[in-house]
Design a protein around this motif. Structure first.
Motif, mmCIF file in Angstrom:
data_model
loop_
_atom_site.group_PDB
_atom_site.id
_atom_site.type_symbol
_atom_site.label_atom_id
_atom_site.label_comp_id
_atom_site.label_asym_id
_atom_site.label_seq_id
_atom_site.Cartn_x
_atom_site.Cartn_y
_atom_site.Cartn_z
ATOM 1 N N ARG A 87 34.513 48.318 43.570
ATOM 2 C CA ARG A 87 33.958 49.679 43.676
ATOM 3 C C ARG A 87 34.889 50.578 44.474
ATOM 4 O O ARG A 87 35.013 51.765 44.188
ATOM 5 C CB ARG A 87 32.567 49.646 44.290
ATOM 6 N N TRP A 88 35.561 50.004 45.488
ATOM 7 C CA TRP A 88 36.570 50.794 46.227
ATOM 8 C C TRP A 88 37.747 51.098 45.310
ATOM 9 O O TRP A 88 38.306 52.190 45.339
ATOM 10 C CB TRP A 88 37.036 50.048 47.477
ATOM 11 N N ARG A 89 38.114 50.124 44.492
ATOM 12 C CA ARG A 89 39.233 50.309 43.556
ATOM 13 C C ARG A 89 38.923 51.430 42.565
ATOM 14 O O ARG A 89 39.808 52.197 42.203
ATOM 15 C CB ARG A 89 39.502 48.994 42.833
ATOM 16 N N GLU A 90 37.674 51.546 42.133
ATOM 17 C CA GLU A 90 37.274 52.628 41.231
ATOM 18 C C GLU A 90 37.427 53.986 41.891
ATOM 19 O O GLU A 90 37.768 54.967 41.243
ATOM 20 C CB GLU A 90 35.811 52.453 40.802
ATOM 21 N N ALA A 91 37.147 54.050 43.188
ATOM 22 C CA ALA A 91 37.211 55.315 43.916
ATOM 23 C C ALA A 91 38.640 55.718 44.274
ATOM 24 O O ALA A 91 38.920 56.890 44.498
ATOM 25 C CB ALA A 91 36.363 55.236 45.182
ATOM 26 N N ASP A 92 39.543 54.748 44.344
ATOM 27 C CA ASP A 92 40.939 55.016 44.714
ATOM 28 C C ASP A 92 41.827 54.062 43.932
ATOM 29 O O ASP A 92 41.872 52.868 44.216
ATOM 30 C CB ASP A 92 41.129 54.827 46.224
ATOM 31 N N LYS A 93 42.528 54.582 42.963
ATOM 32 C CA LYS A 93 43.360 53.749 42.084
ATOM 33 C C LYS A 93 44.470 53.025 42.846
ATOM 34 O O LYS A 93 44.988 52.025 42.389
ATOM 35 C CB LYS A 93 43.969 54.595 40.959
ATOM 36 N N ASN A 94 44.858 53.509 44.025
ATOM 37 C CA ASN A 94 45.911 52.879 44.827
ATOM 38 C C ASN A 94 45.347 51.960 45.910
ATOM 39 O O ASN A 94 46.083 51.529 46.792
ATOM 40 C CB ASN A 94 46.790 53.958 45.481
ATOM 41 N N PHE A 95 44.066 51.679 45.855
ATOM 42 C CA PHE A 95 43.396 50.923 46.910
ATOM 43 C C PHE A 95 44.042 49.558 47.149
ATOM 44 O O PHE A 95 44.345 49.191 48.281
ATOM 45 C CB PHE A 95 41.912 50.769 46.561
ATOM 46 N N ASP A 96 44.276 48.806 46.092
ATOM 47 C CA ASP A 96 44.882 47.478 46.247
ATOM 48 C C ASP A 96 46.291 47.579 46.830
ATOM 49 O O ASP A 96 46.675 46.756 47.666
ATOM 50 C CB ASP A 96 44.918 46.734 44.911
ATOM 51 N N ALA A 97 47.053 48.572 46.403
ATOM 52 C CA ALA A 97 48.422 48.729 46.917
ATOM 53 C C ALA A 97 48.389 49.048 48.409
ATOM 54 O O ALA A 97 49.196 48.513 49.181
ATOM 55 C CB ALA A 97 49.148 49.834 46.154
ATOM 56 N N HIS A 98 47.461 49.898 48.826
ATOM 57 C CA HIS A 98 47.337 50.212 50.253
ATOM 58 C C HIS A 98 46.932 48.961 51.034
ATOM 59 O O HIS A 98 47.493 48.677 52.093
ATOM 60 C CB HIS A 98 46.305 51.311 50.492
ATOM 61 N N ALA A 99 45.962 48.236 50.527
ATOM 62 C CA ALA A 99 45.477 47.040 51.218
ATOM 63 C C ALA A 99 46.577 45.981 51.314
ATOM 64 O O ALA A 99 46.634 45.228 52.289
ATOM 65 C CB ALA A 99 44.249 46.477 50.514
ATOM 66 N N ALA A 100 47.451 45.936 50.323
ATOM 67 C CA ALA A 100 48.530 44.941 50.315
ATOM 68 C C ALA A 100 49.537 45.176 51.442
ATOM 69 O O ALA A 100 50.299 44.274 51.791
ATOM 70 C CB ALA A 100 49.242 44.958 48.963
ATOM 71 N N ARG A 101 49.536 46.353 52.036
ATOM 72 C CA ARG A 101 50.436 46.651 53.161
ATOM 73 C C ARG A 101 50.040 45.878 54.412
ATOM 74 O O ARG A 101 50.838 45.717 55.319
ATOM 75 C CB ARG A 101 50.405 48.139 53.491
ATOM 76 N N ARG A 102 48.801 45.442 54.456
ATOM 77 C CA ARG A 102 48.291 44.733 55.629
ATOM 78 C C ARG A 102 48.559 43.238 55.477
ATOM 79 O O ARG A 102 48.450 42.702 54.390
ATOM 80 C CB ARG A 102 46.792 44.990 55.775
ATOM 81 N N SER A 103 48.855 42.576 56.584
ATOM 82 C CA SER A 103 49.123 41.138 56.521
ATOM 83 C C SER A 103 47.833 40.324 56.484
ATOM 84 O O SER A 103 47.866 39.140 56.161
ATOM 85 C CB SER A 103 49.974 40.706 57.717
#
Length: 152
Positions: A117-133
């Motif tokens: 549901r977060w991914r639907e709201a922000d198409k770059n959500f996974d890419a942003h989250a991937a920045r975190r270790s």
């Protein structure tokens, strides 16, 4: 990457300032389909015991409100999440009123259901989250008995 986290923290800081300057008339909005809303979360400080407030993004999941514990996509957990872990009872101000809530991390099954549901709201959500270790915590704010009724 660091500059992006700095910009995101600055943007949220300006947002909080706008909320304060306008006497809470501007700055909170309800989520819409495929769009998150904003709420003011007030927690109890884990060290000071004082009230601490922050504006976070959220969406509704039945009677629950759902956020993510991010720190401008930078490393570490945000202070509000650390406070909520120490003192789960909190309050939220929404565009249409205040509620008393209890915060917790989503279970694995909930996280699997809520993350998209977060991914639907922000198409770059996974890419942003991937920045975190470390994995970004999905936070569930459940209504407390007698703490205000969820809006329809």
């Amino acid at each position: 990457m660091a500059s992006a986290a700095w910009f995101i923290r600055l943007a949220w800081s300006v947002h909080r300032g706008l909320y304060r300057v306008t006497g809470s008339r501007v700055g909170l909005w309800r989520p819409r389909e495929h769009r998150w809303g904003t709420l003011l979360l007030t927690t109890t400080g884990r060290r000071t015991g004082e009230q601490r407030s922050v504006i976070i993004a959220y969406f509704e999941d039945g009677p629950n409100l759902v956020g993510v514990a991010m720190n401008g996509w930078g490393e570490g957990a945000p202070a509000w999440w650390l406070n909520l872990q120490a003192h789960p009872d909190a309050s939220v101000d929404l565009a249409d009123g205040r509620r008393l809530v209890r915060g917790r991390a989503a279970t694995d099954d909930e996280r699997s259901r809520l993350w998209p549901r977060w991914r639907e709201a922000d198409k770059n959500f996974d890419a942003h989250a991937a920045r975190r270790s470390s994995e970004t915590t999905v936070v569930v704010l459940e209504p407390r008995p007698g703490g205000g009724s969820p809006t329809p």
